[in-house]
Design an enzyme around this catalytic site. Structure first.
Site, mmCIF file in Angstrom:
data_model
loop_
_atom_site.group_PDB
_atom_site.id
_atom_site.type_symbol
_atom_site.label_atom_id
_atom_site.label_comp_id
_atom_site.label_asym_id
_atom_site.label_seq_id
_atom_site.Cartn_x
_atom_site.Cartn_y
_atom_site.Cartn_z
ATOM 1 N N ASP A 1 0.789 -1.324 0.077
ATOM 2 C CA ASP A 1 0.000 0.073 -0.020
ATOM 3 C C ASP A 1 0.861 1.426 -0.107
ATOM 4 O O ASP A 1 1.911 1.139 0.184
ATOM 5 C CB ASP A 1 -0.799 0.111 0.970
ATOM 6 C CG ASP A 1 -0.268 0.103 2.437
ATOM 7 O OD1 ASP A 1 0.657 -0.754 2.712
ATOM 8 O OD2 ASP A 1 -0.215 0.999 3.411
ATOM 9 N N GLU A 2 0.287 2.483 -0.307
ATOM 10 C CA GLU A 2 0.779 3.674 -0.100
ATOM 11 C C GLU A 2 2.187 3.859 -0.683
ATOM 12 O O GLU A 2 2.995 3.951 0.147
ATOM 13 C CB GLU A 2 0.489 4.130 1.374
ATOM 14 C CG GLU A 2 -0.669 4.261 1.814
ATOM 15 C CD GLU A 2 -0.776 4.544 3.235
ATOM 16 O OE1 GLU A 2 -1.762 5.098 3.737
ATOM 17 O OE2 GLU A 2 0.208 3.863 3.919
ATOM 18 N N VAL A 3 2.326 3.797 -1.944
ATOM 19 C CA VAL A 3 3.604 3.707 -2.631
ATOM 20 C C VAL A 3 3.710 4.992 -3.272
ATOM 21 O O VAL A 3 3.092 5.313 -4.479
ATOM 22 C CB VAL A 3 3.923 2.621 -3.464
ATOM 23 C CG1 VAL A 3 5.547 2.710 -4.108
ATOM 24 C CG2 VAL A 3 3.718 1.362 -2.867
#
Ligand code: TNX
Length: 528
Positions: free
Chosen positions: A344-346
């Site tokens: 997630d959240e890259v």
């Protein structure tokens, strides 16, 4: 017609709360006929999650007293559950409660045996309570365990005492036939932002087991810390584990600790799922092995709470060698079929780099015979049908369905149990929503994401991120009562779920938490 003495007793035992449920005190003769209160909600007034079917029998309750014994069939796992149940009763009553393995059923016994309808599946059970016996039958040992947890809740809250009250305890006459709605009912604890000891993780597992959850997922790595020993890469822990949010000592699980956690979970029919977060949320590993970073500046310890800024160097082969080492060792340590790779959240990779990375990570997980799980962002990549995507913020998760991959539902505005209850809650975050109890209960996983129905969902999971949570007492405050709400969302058929009913039943749980020393939030939506 006035109820018989036995019926009155059953009614009292079914309705009474914590303290009143001890000895079966004879009820005084009523001056006038009592209103009929024998509807289906009476016996169920205590059980969370609500069973699929429960009927209150008219007979007298079963009284556990000094003559009560437990009888099991020859199955070793059933015996283990019997032993656990006996321990629970002994500790609160001081009665002897012998466990008779493979013996004939004696009068006044609690009987546990494998059997019953195959339609109950891996986790279902039947539980019948009458004045003479308590019988739990299930086709599989997990069902026996869940049935024993239900029996625990039918008994008065005093069952949770550990001071040997020496009093008989009654269970109301009921017949329950029960099985879960979803195969996946999980709870996640983030041990990376703040480290939790093995003992604290066991406390977390005990609460999950009490509400029939069957998956415990630990978020083992993040920017702030790497929490699991990997022999081939010792710096991950010698360098990467030494901090946490706000500084502090951090910590990690040795292989022995890890094995202890996995066994503790599996003895409670809980599958343990480890998460190694990548390609972002990876600063702790970069600080240990700078060669897997693209940056020329060495990574240092990170004690803040920003997300998305760190990344593995996805174009270096050394990166994949390290991931291979980690996944190989982790797969060997983990009996369950899953490894979670985060995803997630890259913020710092482009789509092509991200997709390429996820597909390689998926191949490495498959090489070690595990199924990959990732947060919903992984649906950008080509997924194997055995991969699971964990929905948390949007409807992008539905992209998984094209490849046949299924979803775990963890909507952040419903069951992120790190969210504050209200604006005054001291602990927790609020970016997704303020989540009072009703909000965590009143939603349907099968209609939450348009186009995603029960056939696409393996189940639900409630994550507890720990940016603001430093120990199990704080974790409990955020979990209770929202984790039992999530457990009922996962277990009970939608048609039987009802806020008014839940609101009453959850109030009946609080005296148990008090006995167990579990911290909890006194939601204003409940008449505690
Ligand atoms: C989002 S949910 C995150 C976590 C944070 C959490 C805090 C998800 C996959 N990523 O890194 O801890 O929000 O609520």
């Amino acid at each position: 017609m006035a109820p018989s003495r036995a019926q009155r007793l059953a009614l009292i035992l079914a309705l009474c709360g914590a303290a009143a449920c001890g000895a079966p005190t004879p009820a005084p003769a009523p001056a006038a006929p009592q209103p009929s209160r024998t509807g289906p909600n009476i016996g169920a007034s205590r059980v969370v999650p609500m069973p699929e079917s429960l009927s209150v029998a008219t007979g007298a309750p079963f009284i556990i007293d000094s003559t009560t014994s437990i009888v099991t069939d020859g199955d070793a796992e059933v015996w283990r559950t019997a032993d656990w149940l006996a321990g629970l009763i002994r500790k609160s009553t001081d009665f002897r409660i012998p466990v008779n393995r493979g013996g004939a059923a004696t009068p006044k016994s609690v009987r546990l045996r494998i059997g019953g309808s195959a339609s109950l599946g891996d986790e279902g059970y039947e539980l019948s309570v009458s004045a003479d016996s308590i019988v739990i039958v299930a086709p599989r040992p997990a069902g026996i365990y869940h049935g024993a947890q239900t029996l625990r809740q039918l008994l008065p809250a005093d069952i949770e005492s550990d001071i040997g009250l020496g009093r008989p305890m009654g269970a109301p006459a009921v017949r329950i036939v029960d099985k879960p709605r979803y195969a996946w009912r999980g709870a996640m604890l983030d041990v990376a932002r703040h480290f939790f000891t093995v003992h604290e993780v066991k406390q977390f597992i005990d609460i999950a087991a009490m509400y029939k959850l069957n998956v415990v997922h630990l978020h083992l790595t993040d920017d702030q810390g790497w929490r699991v020993q990997i022999d081939s890469r010792p710096r991950l822990t010698s360098v990467g584990s030494q901090s946490q949010v706000g500084g502090g000592p951090g910590g990690f699980y040795t292989k022995q600790d890890y094995a202890e956690i996995v066994k503790y979970a599996s003895d409670r029919y809980i599958t343990f799922v480890p998460e190694i977060e990548m390609p972002s949320h990876i600063n702790a590993a970069l600080s240990a092995y700078p060669e897997i970073s693209c940056s020329v500046r060495p990574a240092g310890v990170y004690t803040g709470t920003d997300v998305g800024w760190s990344a593995l160097c996805v174009d270096k082969e050394e990166t994949y060698r390290l991931i291979d080492d980690v996944i190989r060792e982790l797969a060997a340590m983990t009996p369950g079929p899953y490894i979670h790779i985060g995803g997630d959240e890259v913020a710092t990779l482009n789509r092509e780099q991200y997709v390429k990375f996820i597909e390689r990570a998926q191949d490495i997980v498959a090489k070690y015979n595990k199924q990959m799980i990732g947060w919903e962002e992984i649906t950008k990549a080509r997924l194997r049908p055995t991969t699971l995507a964990q929905q948390w913020k949007s409807d992008s998760a539905s992209a998984a369905l094209q490849s046949g991959a299924k979803l775990i539902m963890s909507p952040s505005d419903k069951i992120y149990i790190d969210m504050k209850y209200n604006a005054n809650t001291e602990l927790g975050l609020d970016w997704a929503a303020l989540i009072e109890l009703r909000r965590s209960y009143d939603w349907n996983p099968a209609t939450y994401v348009p186009g995603v129905g029960d056939q696409n969902i393996v189940g639900v999971e409630a994550p507890l991120w720990s940016e603001t949570v430093r120990n199990i007492t704080s974790a409990e405050y955020l979990m209770m009562p929202r984790l039992p709400a999530a457990a009922e969302v996962g277990w009970t058929p939608q048609a039987l779920r009802n806020w008014e009913s839940f609101r009453t039943r959850i109030a009946g749980q609080a005296p148990r938490w008090n006995y167990l020393g579990i911290n909890w939030h006194r939601s204003p939506e409940v008449a505690w």
